[in-house]
Design an enzyme around this catalytic site. Structure first.
Site, PDB file in Angstrom:
ATOM      1  N   ASP A 119      14.968  24.960 -20.655  1.00 33.48           N
ATOM      2  CA  ASP A 119      13.539  24.673 -20.666  1.00 33.48           C
ATOM      3  C   ASP A 119      12.854  25.747 -19.833  1.00 33.48           C
ATOM      4  OD1 ASP A 119      14.224  24.027 -18.083  1.00 33.48           O
ATOM      5  OD2 ASP A 119      13.812  21.891 -18.262  1.00 33.48           O
ATOM      6  N   SER A 335      22.483  13.922 -24.736  1.00 34.76           N
ATOM      7  CA  SER A 335      21.989  15.293 -24.866  1.00 34.76           C
ATOM      8  C   SER A 335      20.900  15.538 -23.823  1.00 34.76           C
ATOM      9  CB  SER A 335      21.446  15.522 -26.283  1.00 34.76           C
ATOM     10  OG  SER A 335      20.353  14.664 -26.531  1.00 34.76           O
ATOM     11  N   TYR A 336      20.389  16.754 -23.771  1.00 40.07           N
ATOM     12  CA  TYR A 336      19.426  17.156 -22.738  1.00 40.07           C
ATOM     13  C   TYR A 336      18.219  16.217 -22.750  1.00 40.07           C
ATOM     14  CZ  TYR A 336      16.860  20.348 -19.701  1.00 40.07           C
ATOM     15  OH  TYR A 336      16.178  20.904 -18.637  1.00 40.07           O
ATOM     16  N   PRO A 337      17.891  15.614 -21.575  1.00 35.73           N
ATOM     17  CA  PRO A 337      16.862  14.560 -21.585  1.00 35.73           C
ATOM     18  C   PRO A 337      15.421  15.053 -21.444  1.00 35.73           C
ATOM     19  CG  PRO A 337      17.886  14.667 -19.419  1.00 35.73           C
ATOM     20  CD  PRO A 337      18.555  15.717 -20.269  1.00 35.73           C
TER      21      PRO A 337
END
Length: 862
Positions: A119, A335-337
């Site tokens: 991110d 998975s990526y939160p």
């Protein structure tokens, strides 16, 4: 053979990734900072054999701050923070020595692969890592590429191996957008916060908040809560009337009908409708319609929706829920939160994720049925281009995760299964009745296919009373017709879930920062979390928002921050210039700040109504050294002393209790000393209110008590009560707590080390003599005759607590139950007791011992 350095965002992630890539064939060791490990293995990198070193950071390596004097609230006009004050990147956690650690591991490496979270914040950390390691890495040959970026969304074998096979480059623009946000928030937030904190805490004593903070995102977040509060307060209930009819399709059953007019606000008109309908004896069926309806399965799960559900249904605060989600991610369960996307890419392995859940007893049957019958493609949602929706990546049990971890994982899993299930289908029957000239309706629903509601039963169609079989023209006897008097009710306070929705709608914060902003307004005592996780503004929160509205509504409205967020996104996309956005935004807020300062009287008028002036707050405690009148101790945050005669305010250490210290006075300024204590299992020390705020000696800093004062003869000072160098921290000194008897102790004046000794002794005094072995001060102890540990009938002994064999069994090292909130972590020079002429600076407290002897000593105490 090339050496490849790989860096992840957290130690647990580094271990998981290294285990996957090395197939478990790796060696591990602790890094020099003790927090990060290094995992090494050999393998192939772009067709060549290579030696891999996988390690991690612990979040951000660097943080942005002002330099030097600009960190002092007293020396700098807050207006200077908008442009004049230079900023610099400092280590986010100096104790981790992260830059040094990265340089040690990066030295001699040929390439670097960045495994930071995918991110904007992760991209920013990428460049922090590169700034640290590139200067020590091997120089590339001509155009040889040395920097690689791994893109991944989950910690699974497939995703990690795929990321390693498709390495990209870090995104400079996304990193710059984070730099811009950090600088804007620092400059704007600090300028407003410093000004209004000093202004209002200098006038009012019961604000009960240690910081009157302002934040470009935090303040609009508070504004939403106060806006709802204002609607509740200004709400005036109105009376209205509803016509209710019941018919009896069969002898022992009744059906309640809804009035098509819904309600009327005039009692006479309502009475007229009642009179008209009461004439009729039967209700006539005007129409019967049946319609198949669909309740759609949910969209795939993104961060904001997860936080909403966690608060509304699971009772978890957004920040707590985010912490749990991150832990589940690093452990490989989800998975990526952090994602804004609600749409699965075409190549996402939905069946593979579903198969992982085939043996869980809670949903095994549903999953097996879906796998055998064929899954449904999830609904098409929004693709933000960041990460796939939040998805369970491996099976888990309640025993594995426990508590809140399991509850959040269970919801995420049920939500995922629901997205690949069928929609819920039901048959809706609507019967329209006429009673005289008035129309009434009755609606019934019968589920024909439960679909996704089997796995999400809280979304199921509620069971309703079955409707009678009837046709147009049928007549039913009327059981009852009556007029109900009701009142409109005010809205309730905002729930966290509703606030998250408003923040997302108006572009306040990001999916990553929304929980932080909500947590901040709670921590600052601007709102309290009531039952049902509703956010009720405090008096302080309400007055602040009303004050902003009075002076400049844009400071609290979401519009200006939303516009700034759009500019930051343009920087991330490479469509806006970093420096121009920064300069333009700071110029706007600088103008607003000057207007705010000039107009502060408007907010102060509101403060005067709600809060008490300093002179009328608190209770008399200690005497002022200037006028010798009693100063008032204000316990509300931040605790402080105020002399109404001199109109002076003196800050105090926070998070502890303050009481008068034996009516003793400071020899320098005649102020009465006070004693700060963090409790029976914590530290305590005396301090002079004046010296604490105005350090009397060059080597002292603001916020130091008597246990750090270098006055050569004062009986309470470090010079008279210091015993020896702390056994744990580098710059601390162990100082006798002369108030602690009969449970005597000494405490480090820097860290939270406490040493208990000589319990039940009558007296413990620090001797002017020093130990020949370690140069620490000797201690004179008078023991109770009945409980003396000394041989024979002796009750007195003088010796070194570090070296004297008589004292060894009487000393026990512990850690304070509560750390001093103003702990500076070893800043400044090492101080000696410096009691007389001829003492070398730091002499007796800097033991003449080899390092291995000191290490052994520390080990003995632990």
């Amino acid at each position: 053979m090339k050496t490849i350095l790989m860096v992840a965002e957290k130690p647990s992630l580094a271990q998981s990734i290294a285990k996957i890539l090395s197939r478990g064939n790796m060696s591990s060791r602790k890094g020099l900072n003790g927090a990060c490990s290094v995992h090494e293995y050999t393998g192939s990198f772009i067709g060549q054999s290579a030696h891999f070193k996988m390690t991690s950071v612990c979040g951000h390596v660097m943080t942005l701050d002002f330099i030097g004097k600009y960190n002092s609230w007293d020396k700098v006009d807050p207006a200077e923070l908008f442009s004049k004050a230079p900023t610099e990147k400092k280590e986010a956690n100096p104790k981790l020595t992260m830059v040094k650690f990265l340089q040690v591991e990066g030295r001699g490496c040929d390439c670097i692969v960045l495994w930071l979270d995918c991110d904007k914040e992760g991209e920013n950390i990428c460049f922090e890592v590169l700034d640290a390691v590139l200067p020590v890495m091997n120089k590339p040959r001509s155009t040889e590429r040395t920097i690689y970026r791994a893109k991944f969304s989950s910690i699974t074998d497939t995703d990690i191996c795929n990321a390693m096979n498709h390495l990209g480059e870090p995104n400079r623009n996304e990193a710059l957008s984070v730099d811009a946000r950090q600088e804007l928030d620092l400059r704007i937030g600090c300028a407003f916060t410093r000004f209004q904190t000093k202004y209002f805490q200098g006038k009012y004593g019961n604000l009960d908040s240690s910081l009157i903070s302002f934040g470009p995102c935090q303040t609009p977040t508070l504004g939403f809560c106060v806006e709802r509060h204002d609607k509740i307060q200004s709400f005036k209930p109105e009376t209205y009337w509803v016509l209710q009819a019941k018919v009896n399709p069969e002898k022992e059953s009744s059906l309640t009908l809804d009035w098509d007019r819904v309600r009327v606000f005039d009692r006479e008109i309502a009475q007229m409708f009642l009179n008209i309908t009461k004439i009729a004896k039967e209700a006539k069926v005007e129409s019967v319609s049946k319609k198949e309806k669909v309740k759609q399965r949910p969209l795939a799960l993104n961060t904001v929706e997860m936080l909403r559900v966690a608060s509304a249904a699971l009772g978890m605060g957004p920040q707590h829920a985010m912490q749990i989600a991150e832990r589940l991610y690093t452990q490989g369960y989800i998975s990526y939160p952090r994602t804004e996307t609600t749409h699965y890419p075409e190549n996402f392995d939905l069946k593979g994720c579903l198969r992982q859940q085939a043996n869980n007893p809670y949903w095994a049957e549903t999953v097996k049925a879906l796998l055998s019958e064929g899954i449904n493609r999830p609904r098409k949602g929004h693709d933000a281009g960041d990460h796939p929706p939040i998805t369970p990546m491996r099976a888990a049990t309640e025993a594995e995760l426990g508590g809140d971890g399991w509850r959040l994982y269970e919801y995420i899993t049920r939500h995922f299964i629901a997205t690949v299930s069928t929609d819920c289908k039901y048959l809706q029957t609507t019967i329209s009745f006429s009673i005289g000239p008035e129309r009434f309706t009755c609606i019934g629903k019968v589920v024909t296919s439960p679909g996704f509601t089997e796995i999400m039963p809280w979304h199921s169609i509620p069971l309703e009373e079955s409707l009678p079989h009837c046709e147009k023209g049928d007549l039913f006897p009327i059981g009852e017709i009556k007029l109900l008097e009701k009142q409109t009710s005010p809205p309730d306070y905002l729930t966290e879930a509703e606030l998250i929705t408003l923040m997302e709608k108006h572009g306040i914060g990001t999916d990553a920062s929304i929980p932080v902003h909500i947590n901040n307004i709670c921590q600052r005592n601007y709102v309290t979390v009531e039952s049902g996780r509703r956010l009720k503004p405090t008096n302080l929160g309400i007055v602040l928002v009303h004050g902003y509205y009075k002076i400049d509504a844009e400071l609290v409205l979401p519009t200006i921050r939303s516009a700034v967020e759009k500019q930051l996104n343009l920087i991330a996309l490479g469509k806006a210039n970093y420096h121009q956005v920064l300069e333009h935004t700071l110029d706007i807020f600088k103008r607003k700040f000057h207007y705010f300062v000039d107009s502060i009287a408007g907010m102060d008028e509101l403060m005067e109504v709600s809060f008490s002036p300093l002179a009328a707050t608190g209770k008399p405690l200690s005497r002022c050294g200037k006028c010798h009148r009693f100063m008032k101790y204000i316990q509300a945050k931040p605790s402080r002393l105020h002399c109404s005669h001199c109109d002076d305010t003196y800050s105090l250490p926070q998070n502890g209790t303050i009481k008068l210290y034996k009516e003793l006075r400071c020899p320098l300024d005649d102020f009465e000393l006070v004693l700060w204590s963090s409790g029976s299992r914590g530290k305590s020390y005396p301090l002079c209110p004046y010296c604490y705020n105005h350090p009397p000696f060059r080597d002292m800093k603001k916020g130091m008590g008597c246990n750090e004062c270098t006055h050569p003869t004062c009986q309470h000072s470090l010079s008279m009560l210091g015993i020896g160098q702390c056994v744990e921290c580098e710059n601390g000194v162990l100082v006798l707590d002369s108030t602690s008897g009969p449970k005597w102790k000494m405490a480090c004046n820097k860290c939270n080390v406490i040493v208990h000794f000589f319990e039940n002794a009558h007296k413990v005094r620090v001797s002017p003599e020093t130990c020949d072995l370690c140069d620490a001060a000797l201690v004179d102890v008078d023991f109770n005759k009945a409980k003396s540990p000394l041989p024979g009938d002796e009750t007195q002994h003088s010796g070194c607590i570090f070296c004297d064999p008589v004292f060894q069994d009487l000393v026990e090292l512990k850690h304070a139950a509560m750390r001093h909130p103003m702990h500076r972590g070893g800043q400044g020079k090492r101080q000696g007791r410096g009691r007389g002429k001829g003492r070398r600076p730091g002499g007796r407290l800097n033991p003449k011992k080899p390092k291995d002897k000191m290490a052994a000593l520390a080990a003995y105490f632990v």
